[in-house]
Design a protein around this motif. Structure first.
Motif, PDB file in Angstrom:
ATOM      1  N   ARG A 180       2.420 -16.380  -1.941  1.00 10.58           N
ATOM      2  CA  ARG A 180       1.573 -14.660  -1.581  1.00 10.58           C
ATOM      3  C   ARG A 180       0.816 -15.396  -0.670  1.00 10.58           C
ATOM      4  N   LEU A 181       0.153 -16.305  -0.646  1.00 12.10           N
ATOM      5  CA  LEU A 181      -0.675 -16.618   0.364  1.00 12.10           C
ATOM      6  C   LEU A 181       0.041 -17.166   1.678  1.00 12.10           C
ATOM      7  N   ASN A 182      -0.498 -16.794   2.673  1.00 14.18           N
ATOM      8  CA  ASN A 182       0.011 -17.439   3.871  1.00 14.18           C
ATOM      9  C   ASN A 182      -0.948 -18.574   4.524  1.00 14.18           C
ATOM     10  N   PRO A 183      -0.827 -19.084   5.940  1.00 12.43           N
ATOM     11  CA  PRO A 183      -1.314 -20.575   5.891  1.00 12.43           C
ATOM     12  C   PRO A 183      -2.463 -20.334   5.948  1.00 12.43           C
ATOM     13  N   LEU A 184      -3.266 -18.886   6.895  1.00 12.97           N
ATOM     14  CA  LEU A 184      -4.988 -18.751   6.794  1.00 12.97           C
ATOM     15  C   LEU A 184      -5.488 -18.809   6.117  1.00 12.97           C
ATOM     16  N   GLU A 185      -4.746 -17.880   5.163  1.00 11.78           N
ATOM     17  CA  GLU A 185      -5.230 -17.365   3.475  1.00 11.78           C
ATOM     18  C   GLU A 185      -5.657 -18.938   3.122  1.00 11.78           C
ATOM     19  N   ARG A 186      -4.494 -19.771   2.579  1.00 13.44           N
ATOM     20  CA  ARG A 186      -4.737 -20.389   1.745  1.00 13.44           C
ATOM     21  C   ARG A 186      -5.996 -21.639   2.818  1.00 13.44           C
ATOM     22  N   THR A 187      -5.904 -21.928   3.801  1.00 11.79           N
ATOM     23  CA  THR A 187      -6.934 -22.448   4.152  1.00 11.79           C
ATOM     24  C   THR A 187      -8.280 -22.407   4.041  1.00 11.79           C
ATOM     25  N   TYR A 188      -8.355 -20.963   3.980  1.00 12.24           N
ATOM     26  CA  TYR A 188      -9.549 -20.587   3.934  1.00 12.24           C
ATOM     27  C   TYR A 188     -10.609 -20.025   2.540  1.00 12.24           C
ATOM     28  N   THR A 189      -9.156 -20.353   1.459  1.00  8.97           N
ATOM     29  CA  THR A 189      -9.765 -20.099  -0.056  1.00  8.97           C
ATOM     30  C   THR A 189      -9.510 -21.955  -0.274  1.00  8.97           C
ATOM     31  N   LEU A 190      -9.230 -23.072   0.485  1.00  6.07           N
ATOM     32  CA  LEU A 190      -9.495 -24.320  -0.138  1.00  6.07           C
ATOM     33  C   LEU A 190     -10.447 -25.003   0.688  1.00  6.07           C
ATOM     34  N   CYS A 191     -10.714 -24.100   1.326  1.00  4.38           N
ATOM     35  CA  CYS A 191     -12.624 -24.374   2.338  1.00  4.38           C
ATOM     36  C   CYS A 191     -13.673 -24.100   1.400  1.00  4.38           C
ATOM     37  N   GLY A 192     -13.131 -22.329   0.512  1.00  4.13           N
ATOM     38  CA  GLY A 192     -14.375 -22.162  -0.053  1.00  4.13           C
ATOM     39  C   GLY A 192     -14.843 -23.320  -1.330  1.00  4.13           C
ATOM     40  N   LEU A 193     -13.171 -23.256  -2.013  1.00  5.94           N
ATOM     41  CA  LEU A 193     -13.581 -24.430  -3.780  1.00  5.94           C
ATOM     42  C   LEU A 193     -13.590 -25.396  -2.916  1.00  5.94           C
ATOM     43  N   GLY A 194     -13.214 -25.692  -2.389  1.00  3.56           N
ATOM     44  CA  GLY A 194     -14.119 -27.562  -1.080  1.00  3.56           C
ATOM     45  C   GLY A 194     -15.782 -26.958  -0.932  1.00  3.56           C
ATOM     46  N   LEU A 195     -16.269 -25.822  -0.972  1.00  2.89           N
ATOM     47  CA  LEU A 195     -17.748 -25.773  -0.800  1.00  2.89           C
ATOM     48  C   LEU A 195     -18.228 -25.793  -2.123  1.00  2.89           C
ATOM     49  N   GLY A 196     -17.459 -24.619  -2.336  1.00  2.00           N
ATOM     50  CA  GLY A 196     -18.537 -24.646  -4.465  1.00  2.00           C
ATOM     51  C   GLY A 196     -18.226 -25.308  -4.917  1.00  2.00           C
ATOM     52  N   THR A 197     -17.149 -26.780  -4.512  1.00  2.00           N
ATOM     53  CA  THR A 197     -17.312 -27.581  -5.810  1.00  2.00           C
ATOM     54  C   THR A 197     -18.643 -28.947  -4.280  1.00  2.00           C
ATOM     55  N   LEU A 198     -18.718 -28.891  -3.525  1.00  4.92           N
ATOM     56  CA  LEU A 198     -19.683 -29.712  -3.039  1.00  4.92           C
ATOM     57  C   LEU A 198     -21.054 -29.029  -3.241  1.00  4.92           C
ATOM     58  N   PHE A 199     -21.669 -27.603  -3.005  1.00  5.07           N
ATOM     59  CA  PHE A 199     -22.819 -27.120  -4.012  1.00  5.07           C
ATOM     60  C   PHE A 199     -22.937 -27.667  -5.949  1.00  5.07           C
ATOM     61  N   ALA A 200     -21.514 -27.607  -6.792  1.00  2.00           N
ATOM     62  CA  ALA A 200     -21.856 -27.831  -7.684  1.00  2.00           C
ATOM     63  C   ALA A 200     -22.178 -29.442  -8.461  1.00  2.00           C
ATOM     64  N   VAL A 201     -21.827 -30.074  -7.096  1.00  3.42           N
ATOM     65  CA  VAL A 201     -22.149 -31.224  -7.681  1.00  3.42           C
ATOM     66  C   VAL A 201     -23.490 -31.662  -6.664  1.00  3.42           C
ATOM     67  N   THR A 202     -23.269 -31.150  -5.435  1.00  5.31           N
ATOM     68  CA  THR A 202     -24.609 -31.752  -4.458  1.00  5.31           C
ATOM     69  C   THR A 202     -25.802 -31.324  -5.910  1.00  5.31           C
TER      70      THR A 202
END
Length: 535
Positions: free
Chosen positions: A11-33
């Motif tokens: 259901r997600l196009n490539p641009l939406e998947r890219t933004y979502t993965l970046c958000g997930l990564g940034l959120g994970t980085l914030f939590a771990v840090t």
């Protein structure tokens, strides 16, 4: 579920998947840090620095576990917004490209249109590249397109246009430009190959476009006339090149079907002279410079006057009196024939109504006049206004009108017959009338062309042709008129062979209206004297 369901890859196009993965990564980085920093602070404070102890120390640490989901969701929204924006931009780009394409293309055939041709011609002429390459402009006109439209309808016309467009695209090479100018007019800019003449491609066009087109199991065969001009040589601007090609096309159409002409400078001089003549004709019509003369048509058996043929003459202010052959072609090509023809009809009927003897008057109609759907109505109005009986009016038409009769022509002749006027085929024998046409239209008279009369003395063959025409006309219950009788021998022939009427200088030259009255009066007086003597 509210989050993971839209993260589905389907259901997600490539641009939406890219933004979502970046958000997930940034959120994970914030939590771990945050976790690592808090563990170090607890170590400095002498507290247990373990992961479990750190997370359970405050509710904030537990809430940090949701950071990847929250930030991923935010970035997903940004990605979707960005995706929609790019979609709108793409659609705008596509719409703009489509509008540009539509602005340059013909909607029916898909060929380029006049606007695109103009811009390309301007570029090619300005750069002189087209002239160096010997570019040729072929202006095309479909000869029988109007008949196809009138007979089979506009859908058949569209089928023909689409198929002609397809054939032109197939014939064109990579750099050639096929164009539909509008209506049934096309144009091709052709860059000839080494050793190729202008005539070669013209013949190819005629052979290809002239092939039969199938429309609902009916074969349609459009003819083609072509005018050819050389880019640069026959015009330094795009409009000059187009005019040169148009002038050549006009000359080609005046010859015969499936013809082509290459532009020559003298063609433009002739066209300019014709344009000047048309302008003078317009002024001449306003100034009543066109007058009628009348030539009697005589009964071959007893010499009685049967009718007069109305012949138009132009009293030109500079060139003197002009015969019809000198101005009728220009009147037909310019459309002035409608005005002039109506003027002749009115004057002829008005004059005939004033004659003391109730004889007929013959008026020539141009084939062009049959394009006027109101011709029969006009004839009826003229008869009513002049007071002339319909049976006294004879309308003369040429064989060319019936060479390929359209439904409009057939209907018009039928309407004229309903009025009660007579119809004569003029100059019979010089055209291509079939026996079927004669049987279908049932003319009242056949006028045998004067060329046969002039050749009667040269041999028996011409005489036998005239005899055959007379016998055929008698079978079809038509009267016959021998034109151009200039001597007694021709008159005797007409009497012996059973022709009904004769006409020519042997009896009288064309005369004006006043002379007609005197001529009729003299004939009446002569008949009265002859009758008295016999008594």
């Amino acid at each position: 579920m509210f989050f993971f369901k839209p993260l589905n890859n389907f259901r997600l196009n490539p641009l939406e998947r890219t933004y979502t993965l970046c958000g997930l990564g940034l959120g994970t980085l914030f939590a771990v840090t945050g976790l690592l920093i808090d563990m170090q602070v607890r170590r400095w404070q002498g507290l247990a620095p373990g992961v479990g102890a750190t997370f359970t120390a405050t509710a904030m640490h537990i809430m940090a576990l949701s950071s990847p989901l929250v930030i991923g969701r935010i970035f997903l929204g940004i990605g979707r917004h960005q995706s929609k924006l790019e979609d709108r931009l793409w659609q705008m780009h596509q719409t703009e490209a489509l509008m540009r394409e539509q602005a340059h293309c013909d909607s029916v055939t898909g060929l380029f249109n006049r606007s695109y041709l103009t811009s390309r011609l301007e570029e090619g002429i300005a750069s002189r590249l087209w002239q160096k390459r010997g570019a040729l402009v072929y202006m095309l006109d479909l000869d029988k397109f109007k008949k196809i439209n009138d007979t089979f309808g506009h859908r058949a016309g569209d089928v023909v246009l689409i198929e002609v467009g397809r054939r032109l695209r197939e014939l064109c090479l990579d750099d050639d430009i096929p164009v539909r100018l509008g209506g049934d007019e096309f144009l091709v800019v052709h860059f000839p190959q080494p050793g190729e003449d202008a005539e070669d491609f013209a013949k190819t066009l005629i052979a290809c476009v002239g092939q039969t087109i199938d429309f609902e199991n009916v074969p349609l065969t459009p003819g083609l006339s072509i005018g050819i001009a050389r880019v640069g040589d026959d015009g330094r601007t795009w409009s000059d090149v187009m005019r040169s090609a148009d002038i050549a096309l006009y000359r080609a159409k005046s010859k015969y079907a499936n013809a082509f002409e290459i532009y020559r400078p003298e063609m433009r001089q002739a066209k300019d002279a014709e344009a000047e003549l048309v302008g003078e004709m317009k002024r001449g019509l306003d100034r009543n410079e066109f007058v009628l003369q009348f030539q009697p048509i005589i009964a071959a058996r007893d010499g009685a006057i049967r009718s007069f043929e109305a012949l138009v003459r132009w009293n030109h202010p500079r060139r003197g009196q002009l015969a019809p052959a000198e101005f009728i072609p220009a009147a037909e090509s310019s459309g002035l024939i409608f005005h002039l023809g109506n003027r002749v009809l009115v004057d002829a009927c008005t004059a005939a109504a004033s004659w003391a003897t109730p004889i007929g008057v013959a008026v020539n109609l141009s084939p062009i006049q049959f394009q006027d759907g109101q011709l029969a109505s006009r004839v009826r109005e003229v008869l009513e206004e002049s007071g002339l009986a319909p049976g006294r009016l004879d309308l003369e038409v040429t064989e060319s009108l019936l060479l390929d009769p359209t439904p409009t022509v057939i209907r018009m002749i039928a309407e004229l017959r309903e009025i009660g006027v007579k119809i004569t085929m003029d100059d019979f024998g010089t055209g291509f009338s079939s026996l079927g046409n004669l049987r279908q239209f049932r003319f009242d008279r056949l006028k045998i062309d004067r060329s046969f009369t002039q050749e009667l003395a040269s041999g028996e063959e011409t005489a036998e042709i005239v005899r055959t025409i007379v016998r055929m006309a008698a079978t079809l219950r038509m009267e016959t008129v021998l034109e151009g009788v200039e001597n007694e021998r021709q008159e005797v022939f007409a009497k012996l062979e059973g022709l009904d009427e004769v006409q020519g200088f042997f009896y009288a030259k064309p005369m004006n209206g006043d002379a007609v009255h005197r001529f009729l009066a003299e004939r009446a007086e002569g008949a009265r004297v002859a009758g008295g003597s016999a008594a």
